[in-house]
Design a protein around this motif. Structure first.
Motif, PDB file in Angstrom:
ATOM      1  N   MET A   1      -0.507  -6.812  -4.578  1.00  0.00           N
ATOM      2  CA  MET A   1      -1.549  -6.497  -3.599  1.00  0.00           C
ATOM      3  C   MET A   1      -2.763  -7.403  -3.780  1.00  0.00           C
ATOM      4  O   MET A   1      -3.417  -7.783  -2.814  1.00  0.00           O
ATOM      5  CB  MET A   1      -1.985  -5.034  -3.743  1.00  0.00           C
TER       6      MET A   1
ATOM      7  N   SER B   1       0.835  -1.210   0.000  1.00  0.00           N
ATOM      8  CA  SER B   1       0.000   0.000   0.000  1.00  0.00           C
ATOM      9  C   SER B   1       0.870   1.261   0.000  1.00  0.00           C
ATOM     10  O   SER B   1       0.600   2.224  -0.723  1.00  0.00           O
ATOM     11  CB  SER B   1      -0.941   0.002   1.209  1.00  0.00           C
TER      12      SER B   1
ATOM     13  N   GLU C   1       2.450   1.538  -3.436  1.00  0.00           N
ATOM     14  CA  GLU C   1       1.511   1.986  -4.457  1.00  0.00           C
ATOM     15  C   GLU C   1       1.307   3.502  -4.391  1.00  0.00           C
ATOM     16  O   GLU C   1       1.302   4.197  -5.423  1.00  0.00           O
ATOM     17  CB  GLU C   1       0.163   1.287  -4.272  1.00  0.00           C
ATOM     18  N   LYS C   2       1.153   4.013  -3.185  1.00  0.00           N
ATOM     19  CA  LYS C   2       0.932   5.447  -3.019  1.00  0.00           C
ATOM     20  C   LYS C   2       2.093   6.254  -3.609  1.00  0.00           C
ATOM     21  O   LYS C   2       1.894   7.261  -4.302  1.00  0.00           O
ATOM     22  CB  LYS C   2       0.754   5.762  -1.529  1.00  0.00           C
TER      23      LYS C   2
END
Length: 815
Positions: free
Chosen positions: A799, A761, A764-765
């Motif tokens: 993910m 996560s 990805e951000k």
């Protein structure tokens, strides 16, 4: 007389510019007289009588000179040229011009004097009316009401009410200070309207000059029947224990000692409006009156324009609001009211700014006699020549972030005969200006610079931010200054030179931070024109390189290389230096083959011209090695880097920045060759030395932390890598900004470490933000954009549990 003078100038087309300033000032004085007579009638006639007599005398002298040149036998046109430029008559014209300028300033100041000059007469008329006499318990000396459309400023008003309600056992003195046109007097009048019942007497004194102050105090004495002098008034106020209020309005002149006009007592209330923030020394409290809040500015514009306050009109007005300066807003509203141009005003303003801000509205909501530009011109006329010139030079910089450092660093610039930069002759004007701020020993005189700045601050024409140690100019003032220029080309030329000279004066270790400070000013000076004069394109290109503006750097560097080849030849050191800089930019842009080609040429010529151990030769060798590194030619890179490292440690020592840089580059190549332990060993040594010498936040320290983090990453020491990369990203965001290439590079690497640790996560951000920036800066087809798209796709698969982890990790080793 005026008509004859102007007709004479009109006839002589060829030489009109010689007396243009004289005629312009004459006509402005005539305009002032006309406006004042139409607004104030007999009051203005009495007020201006003495000045008009002086004006008539000067005009007679000018007329005599004009008549003299008309009677000469050698032809009117030829004689006119001689009169203006030669001989005793020319001297007389010059003297008349100076006297007219003085008169113009006096007329401007006199026009601001309030009608309380004739207060006693006005009061007498009022008290002798046919109405039955009413006991007078409160004296308000002809204090006008605030504007009918007064709006906003509630925070300042609340502060004033709270301050004057305090019982401190001493005089309450409050200062409203700020730029002309910011609404200081209107706020004071609004406060008086809201709180008049709190004071036994209210006295308004025009504080423009010593004479108007004296007149105002005499009026108080006569109103209270305690005498006829200013001393009588001050004595009465000192002995009057009730809650009186004195408004000292327009206390703008910095050379007036206002303290001697304060009653010598520990009671009473004093309110001051001034452009001079230096009066804060007297005040128990003060407020800077600056721009309005957006909502208040929008509604004020619509009120002054006579437009309905609807959501649609609010949206249009918000775009106009003119930096939220009240006088400018009211002027805009008056024009819109007359023309109905609410929807088109902004476009008209952009094309006709000076004309619109000079235009005096026929219909007005207050007695204020001046336009935005005129009220600043009054202040400008009082400045010394040094202060005027400094302010005019600033009009070519960005309106914020102006520092003394720009000028002090420029003062250390030396012209060298072997340099390809501008010659001493080309820099004559900027050097002449800078020399005014240097002591007899040629050292920068900071005290003198501060004195000139203080003069500008005393009229609120500039503001100072103590935290940033920089000055700013209101955007509208910044624009207005250009209208005061008689020779804008020379001013622009001088400012281009001063900034270029300042860049040359920045030590290497400070280049990055200094470049970010100077960047807005360079943008303002260039404004799309890359052919700047004098020729500091190399220095400007270097600044763009440091700040990551690589395309801008490339454009300037290409021009510099071509120029030096044409003038100096291919083998000149300055030409080779420019080629090396261009190659470095190509490297940063990812155009490695173009960089390699230039660097090979530079290195071969450096070896021919200089020795192998010469710093320039070693620098060229290190840059070529870095390009080999990024092209994947690692053995060739290692071979060159070992040579550079050994020679630098021998010549410069272990702690020299050049030696440490060579160690970092060699470590980076070891890293790419898979020799991770050798890389780690060198990086740990360099990091310890850079932390000790440069500190934690220095860009070179951050670079080596990033390299060590990459080594830890590939050694499987992921926690250590993540910890270091988080630190580097936070510091680079703070120092360099979100869009700098080094910040983006760090984001990429940290995302890779997050992936390896299973923190998809977070990865990805980072990748999403990175991809957006790469597309905006580099385009969809750049290798970094494509690589980031791939990394983001793999991360999202991981993910979802539909794929395996993947990451790429890169390091930079530019010498």
């Amino acid at each position: 007389m005026v008509v004859i003078i102007l007709e004479t100038v009109e006839k002589v087309k060829k030489n009109r510019d010689d007396v243009k300033e004289l005629c312009a000032n004459i006509m402005e004085i005539v305009s002032i007289i006309q406006n004042q007579l139409s607004s104030h009638g007999d009051t203005a006639a009495v007020k201006f009588k003495g000045l008009c007599e002086d004006f008539e005398g000067v005009l007679q002298g000018i007329l005599k000179a004009v008549q003299q040149m008309q009677t000469e036998p050698r032809g009117f046109r030829i004689r006119f040229k001689e009169v203006v430029k030669l001989g005793s008559v020319a001297d007389a014209i010059s003297g008349h011009r100076f006297r007219i300028q003085e008169l113009r300033s006096n007329f401007l100041l006199m026009a601001t004097i309030d009608i309380n000059l004739h207060l006693h007469k006005a009061l007498s008329i009022g008290m002798s009316s046919s109405l039955p006499p009413t006991p007078v318990t409160q004296s308000i000396t002809k204090c006008p009401l605030p504007s009918r459309i007064f709006h906003g400023r509630q925070i300042i008003l609340d502060t004033m009410h709270q301050f004057f309600k305090q019982n401190l056992g001493k005089q309450h003195i409050f200062l409203l200070h700020g730029l002309g046109g910011s609404g200081k007097t209107q706020i004071a009048l609004k406060f008086i309207q809201e709180s008049s019942s709190c004071f036994s007497d209210i006295f308004l004194i025009d504080t423009s000059t010593i004479e108007t102050i004296d007149t105002g105090l005499k009026n108080i004495a006569e109103t209270k029947n305690v005498g006829s002098t200013a001393d009588h008034a001050l004595e009465w106020l000192s002995n009057q224990p009730e809650e009186w209020l004195v408004l000292f309005d327009n206390a703008d002149h910095p050379n007036i000692n206002l303290h001697k006009f304060f009653p010598a007592c520990t009671h009473g209330h004093i309110l001051i409006t001034s452009r001079n923030p230096g009066l804060r020394v007297y005040a128990g409290s003060h407020c800077l009156v600056s721009d309005m809040e957006e909502l208040d500015a929008t509604e004020l514009l619509l009120k002054s324009a006579g437009e309905d306050i609807t959501p649609g009109n609010k949206g249009t007005a918000a775009g106009i609001a003119l930096w939220y300066l009240p006088l400018a807003i009211v002027q805009a509203g008056a024009f819109i009211s007359k023309s109905g141009a609410l929807g088109t005003y902004l476009d008209l303003f952009k094309k006709n700014k000076a004309q619109l801000l000079r235009e005096q509205p026929t219909q007005s909501h207050s007695d204020y006699a001046w336009t935005v530009y005129t009220t600043w011109q009054i202040s400008f006329e009082q400045l010394t020549k040094e202060a005027k010139t400094l302010l005019q030079l600033w009009s070519f910089l960005h309106h914020e972030g102006i520092s003394e450092e720009i000028f002090s660093r420029a003062s250390s610039y030396k012209c060298h005969s072997y340099s390809s930069g501008p010659s001493e002759e080309e820099l004559c004007e900027p050097i002449k200006f800078i020399s005014q701020f240097m002591d007899p020993a040629g050292v920068w005189d900071s005290l003198h610079f501060i004195e000139v700045i203080t003069e500008l601050k005393s009229y609120s024409l500039v503001n100072f931010d103590p935290d940033k140690k920089s000055f700013s100019v209101h955007p509208l003032v910044h624009s207005w200054i250009r209208t005061t220029l008689t020779d804008p080309e020379t001013c622009h030329y001088s400012m281009v030179a001063i900034v270029g000279m300042a860049i040359c004066g920045v030590p290497n270790q400070d280049k990055l931070l200094a470049s970010f400070k100077l960047l807005p000013h360079v943008d303002s000076l260039i404004r799309g024109n890359r052919n700047v004069k004098p020729d500091f394109r190399y220095e400007y290109g270097e600044l763009y390189w440091w700040t990551g503006r690589l395309k801008d750097a490339e454009q300037l560097e290409l021009a510099v290389v071509q120029n030096r080849r044409d003038i100096l030849g291919d083998d000149h050191p300055d030409t080779l230096h420019a080629m090396a800089s261009l190659a470095s930019t190509y490297h940063k842009l990812g155009r490695l083959k173009e960089a390699e080609h230039l660097q090979i040429v530079v290195l071969e010529k450096q070896k021919e011209i200089l020795e192998e151990d010469h710093p320039d030769t070693l620098h060229a060798m290190g840059n070529l090695a870095s390009t080999f590194h990024n092209l994947g030619q690692l053995k060739e890179a290692e071979e060159l880097e070992v040579v550079v490292f050994e020679k630098r440690i021998k010549i410069l020592g272990e702690d020299h920045p050049g030696t440490l840089r060579a160690m970092v580059n060699l470590a980076s190549t070891y890293y790419k060759l898979g020799q991770l332990k050798e890389a780690e060993e060198l990086e740990v040594v360099v990091l310890e030395k850079r932390r000790k010498i440069l500190g934690e936040d220095h860009p070179d320290t951050l670079n080596v932390i990033g390299h060590l983090a990459s080594t830890y990453h590939d050694l499987g020491q992921l926690k250590e890598a993540e910890e270091l990369r988080v630190v580097v990203l936070e510091k680079r965001r703070k120092i360099l900004g979100e869009d700098h290439p080094d910040t983006l590079h760090t984001m990429d690497n940290l995302a890779a470490t997050h992936c390896r640790l299973g923190r998809f996560s977070k990865a990805e951000k980072l990748y999403v933000g990175l991809l957006a920036k790469h597309k905006a800066v580099l385009g969809d087809n750049h290798r970094d954009t494509i690589q980031t798209m791939g990394n983001l796709a793999v991360t999202r698969q991981a993910m979802d549990g539909t794929g395996t982890e993947s990451e790429t990790d890169s390091t930079s080793s530019l010498d």
